[in-house]
Every structure is written in C-alpha cells, then in structure tokens.
Design a protein around this motif. Sequence first.
Motif, PDB file in Angstrom:
ATOM      1  N   LYS A 150       0.855  -1.180   0.000  1.00 18.20           N
ATOM      2  CA  LYS A 150       0.000   0.000   0.000  1.00 18.20           C
ATOM      3  C   LYS A 150       0.894   1.234   0.000  1.00 18.20           C
ATOM      4  O   LYS A 150       1.866   1.305   0.761  1.00 18.20           O
ATOM      5  CB  LYS A 150      -0.893   0.004   1.242  1.00 18.20           C
ATOM      6  CG  LYS A 150      -1.827   1.202   1.314  1.00 18.20           C
ATOM      7  CD  LYS A 150      -2.691   1.137   2.562  1.00 18.20           C
ATOM      8  CE  LYS A 150      -3.626   2.338   2.653  1.00 18.20           C
ATOM      9  NZ  LYS A 150      -4.447   2.284   3.894  1.00 18.20           N
ATOM     10  N   ARG A 152       0.953   5.309   0.476  1.00 15.65           N
ATOM     11  CA  ARG A 152       0.252   6.525   0.899  1.00 15.65           C
ATOM     12  C   ARG A 152       1.177   7.718   0.692  1.00 15.65           C
ATOM     13  O   ARG A 152       2.350   7.649   1.021  1.00 15.65           O
ATOM     14  CB  ARG A 152      -0.157   6.429   2.373  1.00 15.65           C
ATOM     15  CG  ARG A 152      -1.177   5.339   2.644  1.00 15.65           C
ATOM     16  CD  ARG A 152      -1.730   5.406   4.064  1.00 15.65           C
ATOM     17  NE  ARG A 152      -0.781   4.951   5.065  1.00 15.65           N
ATOM     18  CZ  ARG A 152      -0.308   5.681   6.070  1.00 15.65           C
ATOM     19  NH1 ARG A 152      -0.680   6.957   6.190  1.00 15.65           N
ATOM     20  NH2 ARG A 152       0.528   5.180   6.956  1.00 15.65           N
ATOM     21  N   GLU A 155       1.026  11.669   3.946  1.00 16.77           N
ATOM     22  CA  GLU A 155       0.207  11.333   5.106  1.00 16.77           C
ATOM     23  C   GLU A 155       1.120  10.966   6.275  1.00 16.77           C
ATOM     24  O   GLU A 155       2.247  10.520   6.092  1.00 16.77           O
ATOM     25  CB  GLU A 155      -0.720  10.152   4.800  1.00 16.77           C
ATOM     26  CG  GLU A 155      -1.779  10.430   3.763  1.00 16.77           C
ATOM     27  CD  GLU A 155      -2.694   9.238   3.558  1.00 16.77           C
ATOM     28  OE1 GLU A 155      -2.623   8.287   4.371  1.00 16.77           O
ATOM     29  OE2 GLU A 155      -3.474   9.247   2.580  1.00 16.77           O
TER      30      GLU A 155
END
Length: 257
Positions: A150, A152, A155
């Motif tokens: 994943k 991101r 963030e």
Amino acid sequence: MKAELCQAFCNDITVTEVPAGLAVSTAFLRDDGDRVAFYVTRTEDGAFKLEDDGATIQQLEAAGVDFDTDTRRRGLEQLLSSVHAHFDPDDGTIKTASFPETELPARALAFVGVMIRMNDFLLLTQEKVASTFKEDAAERIKSAIGDRAKVRENEKVNSRLSEVTPDMVLEAAGRPPVAVFFGNTPTRVNDAIFLHFAALHEVKQDLSVVALLEDDHAVSNDLRRRASNRLATVPVYKDDEDAAIARITREALGKAA
C-alpha cells in the motif's frame, strides 16, 4: 528616523566615473554574491540611459533559467517593459529607453527594483526542478511497488507519529512500514532523522525511514553522514535512478523484491 533610513540606503552606494558615464554599485546582492550594479550613459542628444553590467541574464541562464521558453520570454519582456527597458542579445545587456536628466533618480530606483526582481526567475526554476524530482521519484516508486504494498502519499505514518509527514509511506504485509522523504533540502533530511528517533525512542515502533537524496550535493557531507548512520538507507537519485528506486523497493518488500 528619516536620516537613519536615508543613511542605511545611501551609504553603501558607490558611484564611479567611467568612459561610458557613471558606474553605480548598490547595496543589494545577486544570488552569485555580486552587488546589483548598473551604468548611467548619456546619449548623443543629451538624454540618459541605464543599462546593467551584462551579468544579470548570464547568471540566471547559468543557474538553469531558460529564457527561450515562451512563458519565460514573455515574463522577462513584461518585467523589463515596466521600466521601459529591453534585453539586447548582441551585447547581453539590459538597457532602458532614453529619458531626460530630471527623471534620472526615479528611473534609477525603478531599474534597481527590476534587477532585484530578476531573481524571481531563479526561484521559480529551483521550485520547478524540486517539484520535477519529487514527481518523477514518486511515480517510479509507485511503479516499482505495484500492488505488492500500500502506498500513501503526504500522510502521517500514524496518529502516534504525527509531528512529521513523510512524502510517502510504503506498507507491505509482514514488513515494517517504510517512510520515504525526498531529500532535496536539508530540512527534509532532518525531518527524516527526527522521525527515525521518534519511532525508535518515543513510540518504540518498528519503522524504516529512507531519505532519497536528489543528487550528491543536496545536503552537506556532515548531514549526509548523520543520515547514513541513522536511517535505513540514503540513496542518491540523480544519474542512478533505477538503483535508487530498487533500494527503496527492497526496503519495503524485502530481499525478494
């Protein structure tokens, strides 16, 4: 107070007679450390003109500003036209139109103001280069990671590590998360070191922190050494992009990546 202000602005100005007229050196500095300077010349009909020392455009182009693009060229023309000036490519100088002697003080102040504003072109170029590095590196990392982790962007790692925001967080199953900082400034490398210590000593979370340097000159040798001794890896992007991205991918996915 008026006297002090006048003194502050005037004391560092030097005016020297030269064959062409007057050479004026101001208290303002260009990015190369030289003073903003200009010449006052007299025309055949007794009017006056102002011109720079020929280094303004040359210095900006040497630093990477491309005035051949339509946007930069129009921006330069608009800025110079505000003081009735133009760039003469034959001798590389910026020159004003002629004007009467009574207008000399006001014209000189306005001309110096434009010379100072010329540095805006350099700032825009530096911002564009930094933005291009970050965008290119981010796309390469996402492409290399694919759907194996994943990803991101911009963030926090989590609510407990919220004081510093990395550029990317890579989270693969069974692996510690990887916080990636694009180290094109010393501030971002220091942010990476701060996050490393916060995870290690305050939150006590298993976290890999990576500072991807834009090039060999992005930070000082001392800061680079500190980062290398503390972070998971500090790869250098420029001229070895594939290897730098592969090193980050291995950090996120393990040796099998």
